[in-house]
Design a protein around this motif. Structure first.
Motif, PDB file in Angstrom:
ATOM      1  N   ASP A 243       7.404  74.701  65.131  1.00  0.00           N
ATOM      2  CA  ASP A 243       7.353  74.075  66.452  1.00  0.00           C
ATOM      3  C   ASP A 243       6.378  72.904  66.417  1.00  0.00           C
ATOM      4  OD1 ASP A 243       9.013  76.093  67.536  1.00  0.00           O
ATOM      5  OD2 ASP A 243       7.277  77.428  67.573  1.00  0.00           O
ATOM      6  N   ARG A 244       5.270  73.118  65.701  1.00  0.00           N
ATOM      7  CA  ARG A 244       4.275  72.052  65.529  1.00  0.00           C
ATOM      8  C   ARG A 244       3.801  72.057  64.095  1.00  0.00           C
ATOM      9  NH1 ARG A 244      -0.744  72.249  68.928  1.00  0.00           N
ATOM     10  NH2 ARG A 244      -0.495  74.505  68.784  1.00  0.00           N
ATOM     11  N   THR A 258       4.430  67.868  67.165  1.00  0.00           N
ATOM     12  CA  THR A 258       5.760  68.306  66.748  1.00  0.00           C
ATOM     13  C   THR A 258       6.227  67.362  65.645  1.00  0.00           C
ATOM     14  OG1 THR A 258       6.886  66.874  68.307  1.00  0.00           O
ATOM     15  CG2 THR A 258       6.293  69.065  69.102  1.00  0.00           C
TER      16      THR A 258
END
Lengths: 316, 276
Positions: A243-244, A258
């Motif tokens: 996600d990141r 991200t």
């Protein structure tokens, strides 16, 4: 069969507030001191030499990971990724700063944190003469799982990860490195951690096995609500899973966001109109900005200047 | 209740793991048994040859039994002690030590769980050795009290474990040579404890060391039991039992405490990692 079916409920503490941040790293630093010679000379330059005997592995790192988030930590060899994972795993005590897992301090509430986490390291560490079943039943008992129930789950999870049933009771030393790594991943999944720390888990796996593991990681998050920190050198893996992404260099987090945010930022800086890859993002943050025009001119090409830069870093 | 059950399961995990390792390394067990048996026989033959060496005629059976008890206790102490220090050495060798140290269990459970197996293994190993060596000598066991012998070994085991846990700090902190460094503890126990000779022959300054060595009391108790038929409840055996109880009660918590300090130091300096 899903990841949820394969992991056991290990009576996690009821008072865990799952609404709060899963992992909070606040200003953490870790310095390793190299061993000194038995005979030391005092005099000029001693302070410089003392400094050289210190390695700042993690340098004032802060990072917050939300529950159910998959965060990738990217960095070159020796950048501090594994040290950070070891601190989160209660295997290293930081020199400064604080780390908490669901509000529990890794140093003060060590045992509670250990119940919430598990880790897969880059080297599959096992008793190699023992079979996967014998190694995993040992791990299961340490995490308070009853033997008969654990045996059934171990068999299921190993088969799910592609281990042939007839290999489960044979010594691990006869397995390939990739297979051993899958057993290591099974060991971590088995204990149903709510925070999973993966230190280059797919290094050495073939492409198909990599995809198997990546799918399993996703399922673990989707169906078991696990929070996952993963270090990797594989940019495709980071892009597919995370996600990141945090990029770490010389112990410091130098970029966080991200995949799209990081790509956009680099594209803007490089004033490029064509799409940017994660490899380019990584190179930009870790070395590209340090390779000067003068160095390119001196060494004849960007590649040669890069090699010289890496060699200088090694010497340091 | 939940915690107790967890710690119990974890303690059994170490016992089961070590048993599985013993099964897989069975050839090593045979080699070690042969080595210890041959050593024990070599020492015991000194007793059998005492008439020839001294040129004086006397009944050597009591000297043979004296030396045999010494070799047996030494073997038991070595196997048990090694079982305890090996738990760290072996985990370092295989690289599993970080995984074990990450497990949510107390260090006491970890250490005592491993020691439990070391005692069972040591007792079985020593019994086999004794059986083989006894077949080569005519032993006068008419005065033997076997219950006292087992009792003294078990009571002594507590202290041996305490010393073993303390010594296992060495392989924890010194990856390459820690195990060899722990041999020094055993070597000192061998020298001062009266394994093959009465401690009275030691220099006066060395004799206080014999008084703090648990092996001294185990040997004296065993010899009193096997050579003079002393029962567990006799005053003589009690005079060996209470120092062993005190040493055990002090050495085990002290060993765990020292191990805890070493673990913390290893976590501060990054010494848990095998390759760096």
């Amino acid at each position: 069969m899903s990841a949820h079916d394969l992991v056991l409920d290990t009576a996690l503490p009821k008072h865990i507030n799952t609404m709060q941040d899963a992992v909070v790293i606040d200003g953490v630093s870790k310095i390793f001191k190299k061993s000194r010679p038995l005979v030391r000379w005092s005099g000029k330059g001693q302070e410089v030499k003392e400094k050289k005997l210190e390695v700042r592995a993690v340098d004032n790192v802060s990072l917050v990971v939300k529950r159910r988030e998959i965060v990738g930590i990217l960095g070159a060899n020796g950048s501090g990724k594994s040290t950070l994972i070891r601190i989160l795993s209660t295997l290293l005590i930081p020199d400064s700063g604080h780390v908490s897992i669901f509000g529990y301090d890794v140093e003060k509430d060590e045992r509670m944190v250990q119940r919430l986490i598990n880790r897969v390291s880059v080297e599959a560490s096992f008793f190699k003469k023992l079979s996967p079943m014998e190694n995993l039943i040992y791990a299961a008992r340490l995490y308070n799982m009853p033997g008969p129930q654990a045996r059934i789950r171990i068999r299921e999870i190993l088969i799910r990860l592609g281990i042939q049933p007839e290999r489960i009771d044979r010594p691990l030393e006869n397995m390939s490195r990739g297979m051993q790594q899958k057993v290591a991943i099974a060991r971590a999944f088995l204990t149903a951690p709510i925070v999973l720390l993966l230190d280059e888990p797919t290094t050495g796996l073939d492409p198909r096995s990599k995809i198997d593991v990546q799918n399993f990681i996703r399922e673990l998050r989707e169906e078991h609500d696990a929070t996952i920190l993963i270090t990797t050198h594989d940019m495709d893996e980071a892009e597919a899973l995370c996600d990141r992404v945090a990029i770490i260099d010389q112990g410091r987090i130098i970029a966080l966001g991200t995949v799209e945010e990081l790509k956009y930022a680099v594209q803007e800086r490089m004033e490029r109109t064509t799409p940017i890859t994660m490899n380019e993002v990584f190179m930009h943050y870790t070395v590209a900005h340090l390779i000067t025009d003068a160095a390119i001119k001196q060494y004849g090409s960007w590649e040669k200047a890069f090699e010289a830069f890496e060699a200088d870093k090694e010497d340091e | 209740m939940f915690t107790l059950m967890h710690e119990g399961r974890a303690a059994y995990a170490f016992f089961e793991r070590n048993w599985n390792l013993t099964k897989r390394y069975w050839a090593w067990e045979v080699v070690w048994l042969v080595y210890n048996t041959v050593n024990a026989m070599s020492v015991t033959y000194i007793g059998a040859s005492a008439q020839i060496i001294t040129g004086i005629k006397f009944d050597t059976s009591s000297l043979i039994l004296y030396l045999l008890i010494g070799t047996t206790v030494w073997s038991y102490l070595s196997v048990t002690f090694e079982g305890v220090t090996d738990m760290v050495t072996f985990e370092r060798w295989e690289g599993t030590i970080e995984h074990t140290f990450m497990a949510p269990i107390s260090r006491f459970t970890h250490l005592v769980g491993s020691c439990w197996y070391a005692i069972a293994h040591g007792l079985l190993f020593t019994f086999l050795q004794l059986l083989i060596v006894s077949a080569f000598f005519h032993l006068d066991l008419s005065q033997a009290n076997y219950l006292t012998a087992v009792f003294m070994l078990l009571i002594g085991s507590i202290s041996f474990i305490g010393f073993g846990i303390g010594a296992s700090v060495l392989p924890l902190l010194y990856t390459e040579r820690g195990t060899q460094m722990s041999y020094i503890v055993r070597a000192i126990l061998l020298l001062v404890s009266g394994v093959y000779y009465p401690i009275e022959v030691l220099p006066a300054w060395m004799q206080p060391l014999a008084r703090i060595s648990p092996a001294t009391y185990v040997l004296d108790g065993l010899r009193a039991g096997l050579q003079h038929n002393k029962a567990i409840w006799s005053p003589e055996i009690w005079s060996y039992t209470w120092p062993l109880l005190i040493t055990g009660v002090v050495s085990v918590p002290l060993g765990v405490y020292i191990f805890g300090m070493a673990e913390r130091y290893a976590k501060r300096t990054g010494k848990l990692k095998r390759n760096g």
